[in-house]
Scaffold this motif. Structure first.
Motif, PDB file in Angstrom:
ATOM      1  N   ALA A 225     -33.835 -41.028  -2.771  1.00  0.00           N
ATOM      2  CA  ALA A 225     -34.415 -39.890  -2.063  1.00  0.00           C
ATOM      3  C   ALA A 225     -33.329 -38.933  -1.573  1.00  0.00           C
ATOM      4  N   SER A 226     -32.264 -39.469  -1.000  1.00  0.00           N
ATOM      5  CA  SER A 226     -31.184 -38.601  -0.518  1.00  0.00           C
ATOM      6  C   SER A 226     -30.493 -37.883  -1.671  1.00  0.00           C
ATOM      7  N   ALA A 227     -30.343 -38.562  -2.822  1.00  0.00           N
ATOM      8  CA  ALA A 227     -29.741 -37.910  -3.986  1.00  0.00           C
ATOM      9  C   ALA A 227     -30.619 -36.764  -4.488  1.00  0.00           C
ATOM     10  N   LEU A 228     -31.935 -36.976  -4.507  1.00  0.00           N
ATOM     11  CA  LEU A 228     -32.844 -35.909  -4.943  1.00  0.00           C
ATOM     12  C   LEU A 228     -32.770 -34.707  -4.002  1.00  0.00           C
ATOM     13  N   ILE A 229     -32.678 -34.964  -2.697  1.00  0.00           N
ATOM     14  CA  ILE A 229     -32.595 -33.857  -1.743  1.00  0.00           C
ATOM     15  C   ILE A 229     -31.282 -33.100  -1.912  1.00  0.00           C
ATOM     16  N   LEU A 230     -30.186 -33.830  -2.095  1.00  0.00           N
ATOM     17  CA  LEU A 230     -28.890 -33.175  -2.285  1.00  0.00           C
ATOM     18  C   LEU A 230     -28.868 -32.339  -3.563  1.00  0.00           C
ATOM     19  N   ILE A 231     -29.333 -32.930  -4.662  1.00  0.00           N
ATOM     20  CA  ILE A 231     -29.332 -32.209  -5.945  1.00  0.00           C
ATOM     21  C   ILE A 231     -30.289 -31.028  -5.896  1.00  0.00           C
ATOM     22  N   GLY A 232     -31.469 -31.242  -5.338  1.00  0.00           N
ATOM     23  CA  GLY A 232     -32.439 -30.154  -5.247  1.00  0.00           C
ATOM     24  C   GLY A 232     -31.946 -29.017  -4.381  1.00  0.00           C
ATOM     25  N   GLY A 233     -31.320 -29.332  -3.249  1.00  0.00           N
ATOM     26  CA  GLY A 233     -30.777 -28.280  -2.403  1.00  0.00           C
ATOM     27  C   GLY A 233     -29.666 -27.509  -3.089  1.00  0.00           C
ATOM     28  N   SER A 234     -28.829 -28.205  -3.852  1.00  0.00           N
ATOM     29  CA  SER A 234     -27.758 -27.528  -4.583  1.00  0.00           C
ATOM     30  C   SER A 234     -28.312 -26.594  -5.656  1.00  0.00           C
ATOM     31  N   LEU A 235     -29.342 -27.054  -6.379  1.00  0.00           N
ATOM     32  CA  LEU A 235     -29.964 -26.193  -7.395  1.00  0.00           C
ATOM     33  C   LEU A 235     -30.620 -24.975  -6.760  1.00  0.00           C
ATOM     34  N   LEU A 236     -31.297 -25.193  -5.632  1.00  0.00           N
ATOM     35  CA  LEU A 236     -31.957 -24.077  -4.960  1.00  0.00           C
ATOM     36  C   LEU A 236     -30.930 -23.058  -4.467  1.00  0.00           C
ATOM     37  N   TYR A 237     -29.808 -23.542  -3.970  1.00  0.00           N
ATOM     38  CA  TYR A 237     -28.751 -22.633  -3.497  1.00  0.00           C
ATOM     39  C   TYR A 237     -28.104 -21.895  -4.666  1.00  0.00           C
ATOM     40  N   ALA A 238     -27.780 -22.632  -5.738  1.00  0.00           N
ATOM     41  CA  ALA A 238     -27.103 -22.005  -6.877  1.00  0.00           C
ATOM     42  C   ALA A 238     -28.005 -21.029  -7.620  1.00  0.00           C
ATOM     43  N   GLY A 239     -29.296 -21.278  -7.617  1.00  0.00           N
ATOM     44  CA  GLY A 239     -30.216 -20.400  -8.342  1.00  0.00           C
ATOM     45  C   GLY A 239     -30.741 -19.242  -7.534  1.00  0.00           C
ATOM     46  N   SER A 240     -30.180 -19.001  -6.351  1.00  0.00           N
ATOM     47  CA  SER A 240     -30.697 -17.946  -5.468  1.00  0.00           C
ATOM     48  C   SER A 240     -29.616 -16.946  -5.091  1.00  0.00           C
ATOM     49  N   SER A 241     -28.798 -16.569  -6.041  1.00  0.00           N
ATOM     50  CA  SER A 241     -27.760 -15.574  -5.768  1.00  0.00           C
ATOM     51  C   SER A 241     -28.405 -14.217  -5.519  1.00  0.00           C
ATOM     52  N   PRO A 242     -28.067 -13.545  -4.427  1.00  0.00           N
ATOM     53  CA  PRO A 242     -28.647 -12.220  -4.151  1.00  0.00           C
ATOM     54  C   PRO A 242     -28.271 -11.227  -5.245  1.00  0.00           C
ATOM     55  N   PRO A 243     -29.125 -10.254  -5.530  1.00  0.00           N
ATOM     56  CA  PRO A 243     -28.794  -9.247  -6.543  1.00  0.00           C
ATOM     57  C   PRO A 243     -27.609  -8.399  -6.119  1.00  0.00           C
ATOM     58  N   GLY A 244     -26.775  -8.063  -7.107  1.00  0.00           N
ATOM     59  CA  GLY A 244     -25.627  -7.218  -6.840  1.00  0.00           C
ATOM     60  C   GLY A 244     -24.376  -7.967  -6.461  1.00  0.00           C
ATOM     61  N   MET A 245     -24.401  -9.315  -6.525  1.00  0.00           N
ATOM     62  CA  MET A 245     -23.200 -10.076  -6.199  1.00  0.00           C
ATOM     63  C   MET A 245     -22.157  -9.917  -7.301  1.00  0.00           C
ATOM     64  N   PRO A 246     -20.871 -10.058  -6.986  1.00  0.00           N
ATOM     65  CA  PRO A 246     -19.830  -9.952  -8.021  1.00  0.00           C
ATOM     66  C   PRO A 246     -20.040 -10.997  -9.096  1.00  0.00           C
TER      67      PRO A 246
ATOM     68  N   MET B  78     -27.842 -13.194  -9.963  1.00  0.00           N
ATOM     69  CA  MET B  78     -29.266 -12.941  -9.788  1.00  0.00           C
ATOM     70  C   MET B  78     -30.004 -14.261  -9.605  1.00  0.00           C
ATOM     71  N   ALA B  79     -31.154 -14.196  -8.912  1.00  0.00           N
ATOM     72  CA  ALA B  79     -31.941 -15.397  -8.666  1.00  0.00           C
ATOM     73  C   ALA B  79     -32.588 -15.885  -9.963  1.00  0.00           C
ATOM     74  N   THR B  80     -32.546 -17.180 -10.178  1.00  0.00           N
ATOM     75  CA  THR B  80     -33.134 -17.797 -11.360  1.00  0.00           C
ATOM     76  C   THR B  80     -34.359 -18.591 -10.926  1.00  0.00           C
ATOM     77  N   THR B  81     -35.528 -18.207 -11.421  1.00  0.00           N
ATOM     78  CA  THR B  81     -36.767 -18.848 -10.984  1.00  0.00           C
ATOM     79  C   THR B  81     -36.808 -20.308 -11.390  1.00  0.00           C
ATOM     80  N   GLY B  82     -36.327 -20.629 -12.593  1.00  0.00           N
ATOM     81  CA  GLY B  82     -36.370 -22.014 -13.060  1.00  0.00           C
ATOM     82  C   GLY B  82     -35.555 -22.954 -12.184  1.00  0.00           C
ATOM     83  N   MET B  83     -34.332 -22.548 -11.852  1.00  0.00           N
ATOM     84  CA  MET B  83     -33.493 -23.375 -10.996  1.00  0.00           C
ATOM     85  C   MET B  83     -34.085 -23.510  -9.597  1.00  0.00           C
ATOM     86  N   GLN B  84     -34.668 -22.412  -9.107  1.00  0.00           N
ATOM     87  CA  GLN B  84     -35.280 -22.461  -7.782  1.00  0.00           C
ATOM     88  C   GLN B  84     -36.441 -23.450  -7.745  1.00  0.00           C
ATOM     89  N   LEU B  85     -37.323 -23.365  -8.726  1.00  0.00           N
ATOM     90  CA  LEU B  85     -38.485 -24.248  -8.750  1.00  0.00           C
ATOM     91  C   LEU B  85     -38.067 -25.700  -8.966  1.00  0.00           C
TER      92      LEU B  85
END
Length: 214
Positions: free
Chosen positions: A170-191, A1-8
């Motif tokens: 700056a590149s490290a922040l973008i990489l880490i932020g993109g990874s957090l945004l991806y990991a915290g946005s799992s669609p509902p109903g995933m295994p 499920m999507a996690t608002t904290g990780m996304q933000l």
């Protein structure tokens, strides 16, 4: 499920990295004059960036000049220009998708679609961070190589400028932020997400159904 904290958190880190990357792209302090041996006392300091070169006088006066021709620049600098601009444009696109896809916004009503949009945004952010990291590391490698090359004259040697260090952050922040945004946005109903059935499938109900069939 999507996690608002990780996304933000991921979106905030990406925004900070994007702003820092834009500043680094415009800063002229990618290469600075190297002080070697008797050249420690000089009347001026030279800054070299992607778009301009600056001369800092001993009096504190700064004179900057934009490069006359893009085609006259070395191929590595042309590639660095292209990669940094492409990375910043990808970050702008990812930011728009991220704002639409995060759970706390109401731009899209379907949660599964919002999660997929947010994951796409995180993936594009991560790719943009990697593309931005390439010219930073390549420029640093070229500066260090020329610094220790005995065939390069001392006045032509340069040192790592402050812009490169800010670019790494700056590149490290973008990489880490993109990874957090991806990991915290799992669609509902995933295994992997637990699901609970209704009371009709309880053991007692199942046992009664078996007895009925017997």
């Amino acid at each position: 499920m999507a996690t608002t904290g990780m996304q933000l958190m991921g979106l905030i880190l990406c925004i900070i990295g994007w702003v820092g990357g834009a500043l680094v792209c415009a800063m002229p302090m990618w290469r600075v004059t190297a002080f070697i041996g008797n050249n420690i006392v000089v009347a001026q300091i030279i800054w070299e960036g992607l778009w301009m070169t600056c001369i800092v006088q001993s009096t504190g006066q700064i004179q900057c000049k934009v490069y006359d021709s893009m085609l006259a620049l070395p191929s590595d600098m042309q590639a660095a220009r292209g990669l940094t601009v492409l990375s910043m444009l990808m970050c702008a696109l990812s930011l728009a998708l991220g704002v639409v896809g995060v759970k706390c916004t109401k731009c899209i009503g379907v949660n599964s679609l919002k999660a997929r949009v947010a994951r796409i945004s995180g993936a594009i952010f991560a790719i943009a961070g990697f593309l931005y990291l390439v010219p930073i590391c390549w420029t640093a490698h070229a500066i260090i190589r020329d610094f220790y090359d005995p065939h390069v004259a001392a006045p032509h040697k340069r040192e790592l400028g402050p812009a490169l260090y800010v670019g790494w952050v700056a590149s490290a922040l973008i990489l880490i932020g993109g990874s957090l945004l991806y990991a915290g946005s799992s669609p509902p109903g995933m295994p992997g997400s637990p699901t609970f059935s209704s009371g009709d499938s309880s053991p007692r109900r199942a046992a009664s159904q078996v007895k009925g069939y017997v």
